[in-house]
Write a protein that holds these residues in place. Structure first.
Motif, short mmCIF file in Angstrom:
data_model
loop_
_atom_site.label_atom_id
_atom_site.label_comp_id
_atom_site.label_asym_id
_atom_site.label_seq_id
_atom_site.Cartn_x
_atom_site.Cartn_y
_atom_site.Cartn_z
N ASP A 289 23.93 53.17 8.69
CA ASP A 289 23.37 54.46 9.08
C ASP A 289 21.92 54.27 9.50
N LEU A 290 21.43 55.18 10.33
CA LEU A 290 20.05 55.11 10.82
C LEU A 290 19.11 55.94 9.95
N ILE A 291 17.92 55.40 9.74
CA ILE A 291 16.80 56.16 9.17
C ILE A 291 15.76 56.32 10.27
N ALA A 292 15.35 57.54 10.51
CA ALA A 292 14.29 57.80 11.49
C ALA A 292 12.94 57.49 10.84
N HIS A 293 12.29 56.42 11.31
CA HIS A 293 11.05 55.93 10.72
C HIS A 293 9.87 56.80 11.17
N ARG A 294 9.32 57.56 10.24
CA ARG A 294 8.23 58.51 10.50
C ARG A 294 8.67 59.57 11.50
N GLY A 295 9.95 59.93 11.42
CA GLY A 295 10.52 60.88 12.37
C GLY A 295 10.90 60.19 13.67
N ASN A 296 11.05 60.97 14.71
CA ASN A 296 11.30 60.39 16.04
C ASN A 296 9.96 59.92 16.60
N ALA A 297 9.46 58.82 16.03
CA ALA A 297 8.10 58.38 16.32
C ALA A 297 7.98 57.65 17.65
N ALA A 298 9.09 57.39 18.32
CA ALA A 298 9.00 56.81 19.66
C ALA A 298 8.60 57.86 20.69
N GLU A 299 8.88 59.12 20.39
CA GLU A 299 8.66 60.18 21.36
C GLU A 299 7.59 61.18 20.94
N TYR A 300 7.23 61.18 19.68
CA TYR A 300 6.22 62.11 19.16
C TYR A 300 5.29 61.37 18.20
#
Length: 255
Positions: free
Chosen positions: A11-22
């Motif tokens: 499963d995926l964990i979003a690291h610091r949220g969607n930190a690639a785009e925000y």
């Protein structure tokens, strides 16, 4: 995709949220990751000078806000008016994204009750304010969503303290992948172990077995995630949320 590969897909964990785009650790980053369908999210917590838990990775504001200020010496009201637009990374795409309080992050997660939040207590605050105070303040704020939360830290003593004084699930962020750390894990028996994939120098052996679930971070490709899944990783942490979700879903569609 074969059933075996499906079982090995973490499963995926979003690291610091969607930190690639925000900007990282901000409400837009958290909302975006959850709206994309991520079931696990991770963010960092520091305490302000008035002991309010805030979403921040660094103890200074130089990298995210371009300010030579020490966040732990500022009040929550002072931090609330700081824009963490990460201009270097986003080339001034954002203009007024603020530092969230942990309470604001709780409000976001309340509308996504199936999501799990990995809340990392940062060493700078643990050193400045002490394990007891940081743990108490964070646990108090997270109480409305306690069942959704896992408290993690790279500070082993802090994880021990959390295990003793709170009902929350806990995780340890490993400093290395060594025999000594393995023995410490056996003594602690955390619910989760977090490890940078670069520390896993042996690419073939199975990850240590125990009562914990493995979460490997700084993962940036589907092939890397699959390889880690074969070794026993249940979760992989990434900033490339949209891209990785697309790749995972394309694999799942082939079953």
């Amino acid at each position: 995709m074969s059933a075996a590969i499906q079982q090995q897909l973490p499963d995926l964990i979003a690291h610091r949220g969607n930190a690639a785009e925000y900007p990282e650790n901000t409400l837009p980053a958290l909302r975006s990751a959850l709206e994309l369908g991520v079931r696990h999210i991770a963010f960092d917590v520091q305490l302000s000078a008035d002991r309010q838990p805030m979403l921040l990775h660094d103890s200074t504001l130089a990298r995210t806000a371009g300010l030579e200020l020490h966040a732990l010496e500022m009040s929550s009201q002072e931090l609330a008016v700081v824009a963490v637009n990460e201009d270097r990374r986003f080339n001034k795409r954002f203009t007024d994204i603020g530092i969230p309080t942990l309470a604001q992050a709780v409000n976001v997660l309340e509308s996504h009750p199936a999501a799990t939040a990995f809340v990392q207590l940062k060493r700078a605050s643990l050193r400045a304010f002490g394990h007891e105070l940081v743990a108490r303040r964070v646990c108090e704020v997270l109480k409305p969503i306690a069942r959704q939360c896992v408290l993690i830290s790279a500070d082993l003593a802090a994880v021990h303290h959390l295990r003793q004084v709170s009902p929350y699930r806990v995780g340890w962020v490993l400093p290395d992948y060594s025999t000594v750390s393995a023995l410490k894990c056996e003594a602690l028996a955390p619910d989760y172990l977090f490890c940078d994939h670069q520390l896993l120098t042996d690419n073939a052996s199975r990850l240590w077995r125990g009562p914990w679930r493995w979460a490997i971070y700084e993962v940036s490709s589907r092939s890397q995630a699959l390889a880690l899944g074969k070794r026993g990783a249940r979760l992989v942490q990434t900033m490339l949320v949209r891209e990785m979700l697309r790749e995972f879903r394309s694999l799942q569609a082939r079953v």
